[in-house]
Enzyme design. Structure first.
Site, PDB file in Angstrom:
ATOM      1  N   GLU A  48      -1.459   6.831   8.031  1.00 27.06           N
ATOM      2  CA  GLU A  48      -1.981   7.910   7.204  1.00 27.06           C
ATOM      3  C   GLU A  48      -2.973   8.711   8.041  1.00 27.06           C
ATOM      4  OE1 GLU A  48      -3.782   5.826   3.956  1.00 27.06           O
ATOM      5  OE2 GLU A  48      -5.699   5.569   4.979  1.00 27.06           O
ATOM      6  N   LYS A  64       0.822  -1.203   0.000  1.00 22.74           N
ATOM      7  CA  LYS A  64       0.000   0.000   0.000  1.00 22.74           C
ATOM      8  C   LYS A  64       0.859   1.256   0.000  1.00 22.74           C
ATOM      9  CE  LYS A  64      -4.078  -2.086   2.075  1.00 22.74           C
ATOM     10  NZ  LYS A  64      -3.627  -3.467   1.929  1.00 22.74           N
ATOM     11  N   HIS A  66     -12.932  -1.298  11.167  1.00 22.57           N
ATOM     12  CA  HIS A  66     -12.425  -1.086   9.808  1.00 22.57           C
ATOM     13  C   HIS A  66     -12.735  -2.259   8.890  1.00 22.57           C
ATOM     14  CE1 HIS A  66     -10.533   2.229  11.810  1.00 22.57           C
ATOM     15  NE2 HIS A  66      -9.912   1.400  12.601  1.00 22.57           N
ATOM     16  N   ARG A 111      -8.260  -8.521  -6.660  1.00 18.76           N
ATOM     17  CA  ARG A 111      -9.018  -9.768  -6.483  1.00 18.76           C
ATOM     18  C   ARG A 111     -10.492  -9.430  -6.519  1.00 18.76           C
ATOM     19  NH1 ARG A 111     -10.937  -8.704  -1.464  1.00 18.76           N
ATOM     20  NH2 ARG A 111      -9.567  -7.613  -0.003  1.00 18.76           N
TER      21      ARG A 111
END
Length: 668
Positions: A192, A117, A227, A286
């Protein structure tokens, strides 16, 4: 290139989903399974099945070399990775191709580029896709807070933590690394900026090897816990009401896909604000868990398209137009009211009404079910606790929500605590129906309120009366002598017969009843009339200000567990014995295991003073860490477990002797 036999390198619901499309296409199927999954439905449904010895993901579904050996042994010529496990592992994809098998997924290079990521964000930034800047954990300051820690190699909420105070950063990073290592085999994490009330919007893409890239449609997945997505829908309410947002999203998704030479099915995920501005989060190389809502609103079988693209087929120039609305909920074996604790055990029954199809497209209003369990399935501690995906489709969003809420409300789900009541309350909530569904939904509207039982206290009590009368009918039916007499019958007036039941939400219920001249009287329920009572069905005429109303109750028993279903709402209770064994009493201050799991860390030593809420130990269950904290301030007098030990639910892990002048919650 023609695919004739597909091995699915996965388990449960997604394996069954891929098998369903393979059967419709005349393609053979191969399952792999762990020891724990030997009796799982996906194993029985495949044409062939190969054991991966062991139970944990690291021993089984994360062993790429064993999966490839299984494919070759069973005569498969292609491997579909599903989602999770090795689905985004470039080394596995590379090994599949090296073995001469077809990889039903994107190019290895695309997986590598999106697999990190950290690197993927830099690439998307360079390609002109808006991104949230990555933060080095070592450089996070007070000004950056709150921040989100994320696992670089995975998704599904594993390894994610929100940090709002600097002193929490380091321990949360370490916990995130452990979860990421356990789930994905890679402990790398990054940070982040965290947007408290963002909207999670994602675009389904499908690309062929001939240069065509489709942006098939967007989904909104903003309602999440830890999350992890709980409710997903297509199209997005935010996108629907924001001029030009869909076009900008689709262009960004096609740009991201083209930048890495993508082929196959994938999802580009964005975090958006209420103005319609959005930022790239990640690209999942995916199929997504929530792909059915896109299928229902496009008429496309995305698994079929995956197989066709992997075989070299070309897509039409344009994707089909969007139509209607679809909502998916993830039915989990977990207790939202108690910190989302995962549950394990036997699913005695799972029956959801209004189901039109399973693992297939909906072309009219109704409900679709994609599930990895059936009646009698056992939910263990080694894998995700999702039982099923329940999906509705209708012409309008309101109708889709109403259909889904009603199906869940009336569902008979026996054996495990689930998040069903929460899902129904969300689907019926005014904010949800208005499309106000940001990632802070549970915080904004109160998890305690949303997780409350669907059934009211009065209706729960009525359902428990039905349970007692059904139990009495069962006892009469089983009696060898006097079976024709009412339960509790005496030839002289006598006291009420009593049955005790325990509810996890409202405590002990003492149901007293007696028969007088063939009429039953229930203590505390004046005017209640018994119309019919059999071991599995009770009909009561309930008095009210405007007359009595007949209520029908379906009753099922599994040892001491009693499940009562009615339009009033589902009720599950435990029948208590008339006399309790003193050996079953638990000492005050005992910390009990809330679920089966493995002890991964101890936080205090015997003899040390601990504060209320202080972590004593950590359990790992269903790929997540769970903190076991002190119930009160006091002295840690016993620790009954060691690191690495497996424990069962209800086991006494440790004991805290409360300090003088303090009370445990149980004693208040």
């Amino acid at each position: 290139m023609s695919i004739t036999n597909v091995l699915v390198a996965n388990r449960g619901e997604i394996a069954r989903r891929v098998f369903a499309t393979c059967r419709r296409m005349g393609i053979g199927t191969v399952a792999v399974y762990s020891d724990a999954d030997a009796a799982a439905p996906h194993v029985a449904e495949a044409d062939a099945a190969v054991l991966l010895p062991g139970n944990t993901p690291a021993e089984t579904y994360l062993r790429g070399e064993l999966i490839i050996e299984a494919a070759l042994a069973a005569g498969a010529d292609a491997i579909h990775p599903g989602y999770g496990f090795l689905s985004e592992n470039a080394d596995f994809a590379k090994a599949v191709l090296a073995a001469g098998l077809v990889w039903i997924g994107p190019p290895v290079e695309a997986i590598e580029q999106m697999g990190s990521k950290v690197a993927s964000k830099k690439m998307m930034d360079a390609a002109g896709v808006p991104v949230l800047a990555e933060l080095d954990p070592a450089e996070v300051t007070e000004a950056h807070l709150p921040v989100l820690i994320k696992a670089s190699a995975g998704g599904g909420g594993r390894g994610m933590r929100v940090v709002r105070a600097l002193d929490e950063l380091e321990p949360q990073i370490e916990a995130a690394r452990r979860e990421a290592e356990s789930a994905f085999g890679d402990p790398t994490v990054f940070c982040e900026r965290y947007l408290e009330t963002g909207r999670h919007i994602e675009v389904q893409v499908m690309a062929d090897t001939h240069g065509t890239i489709w942006a098939v449609g967007e989904r909104e997945c903003s309602i999440q816990r830890r999350h992890q997505k709980v409710i997903e829908e297509a199209p997005s309410p935010l996108v629907e009401r924001t001029d030009g947002m869909r076009e900008r999203l689709f262009e960004a998704a096609r740009l991201a896909s083209g930048a890495i030479g993508y082929t196959g099915a994938g999802t580009v995920e964005f975090l958006a604000d209420e103005r319609g501005d959005f930022f790239f989060l990640e690209m999942n190389t995916r199929l997504q868990v929530e792909h059915p809502v896109t299928e229902c609103t496009t008429g496309l079988d995305l698994v079929r398209l995956q197989l066709e693209v992997a075989s070299g087929a070309a897509l039409p120039a344009e994707p089909p137009a969007l139509h209607g609305h679809s909502i998916e909920v993830r039915l989990y074996a977990e207790d939202p009211a108690h910190d989302w604790q995962p549950q394990s055990g036997t699913v005695h029954r799972i029956d959801i009404p209004s189901v039109v199809t399973e693992f297939d497209l909906l072309d009219r209003p109704g409900v679709r079910l994609d599930t990895g369990v059936v009646d009698g399935s056992v939910v263990g501690v080694h894998y995700d606790p999702m039982l099923a995906k329940v999906i509705s489709y209708a012409e309008t969003r309101d109708e889709a929500a109403r259909l889904l809420a009603n199906a869940l409300h009336r569902a008979r789900i026996h054996g495990l605590v689930t998040n069903r009541d929460l899902l129904v309350r969300v689907l019926r909530h005014p904010a949800f129906l208005a499309g106000d569904t940001d990632t802070a939904f549970f915080t904004t509207h109160g998890l305690d309120t949303l997780a409350a039982p669907l059934v009211s206290e009065a209706d729960e009590a009525l359902s428990i009366v039905a349970a007692a009368l059904a139990d009495a009918a069962a006892n009469r039916g089983a009696a060898r002598v006097g079976g024709g007499l009412p339960s509790g019958w005496r030839n002289l007036p006598s006291q009420s017969t009593h049955k005790l039941f325990d509810s996890r939400t409202s405590g002990t219920h003492d149901v007293g009843y007696r028969y007088t001249r063939g009429v039953v009287s229930v203590d505390g329920h004046d005017g209640l009339e018994l119309v019919e009572a059999t071991p599995d069905r009770v009909v009561l005429a309930v008095p009210g200000e405007r007359g009595s109303v007949r209520r029908h109750f379906a009753v099922a028993r599994y040892a001491d567990l009693v499940c009562v279903d009615s339009p009033l709402g589902p009720v599950s209770v435990r029948k208590l014995p008339r006399f309790t064994d003193p050996a079953d009493q638990v000492a005050t201050g005992s910390l009990l295991a809330p679920m089966p799991g493995s002890v991964i860390r101890l936080g205090a030593e015997v003899g040390s003073h601990v504060e209320q809420g202080q972590p004593i130990l950590w359990l790992e269950a269903m790929k997540m860490e769970h903190t076991i904290a002190a119930p009160a301030a006091g002295v840690l007098s016993a620790v009954n477990v060691t690191v690495g030990q497996q424990v069962e639910v209800g086991a006494v892990l440790a004991v805290v002797d409360p300090a003088e002048g303090t009370e445990t919650q149980e004693n208040k």
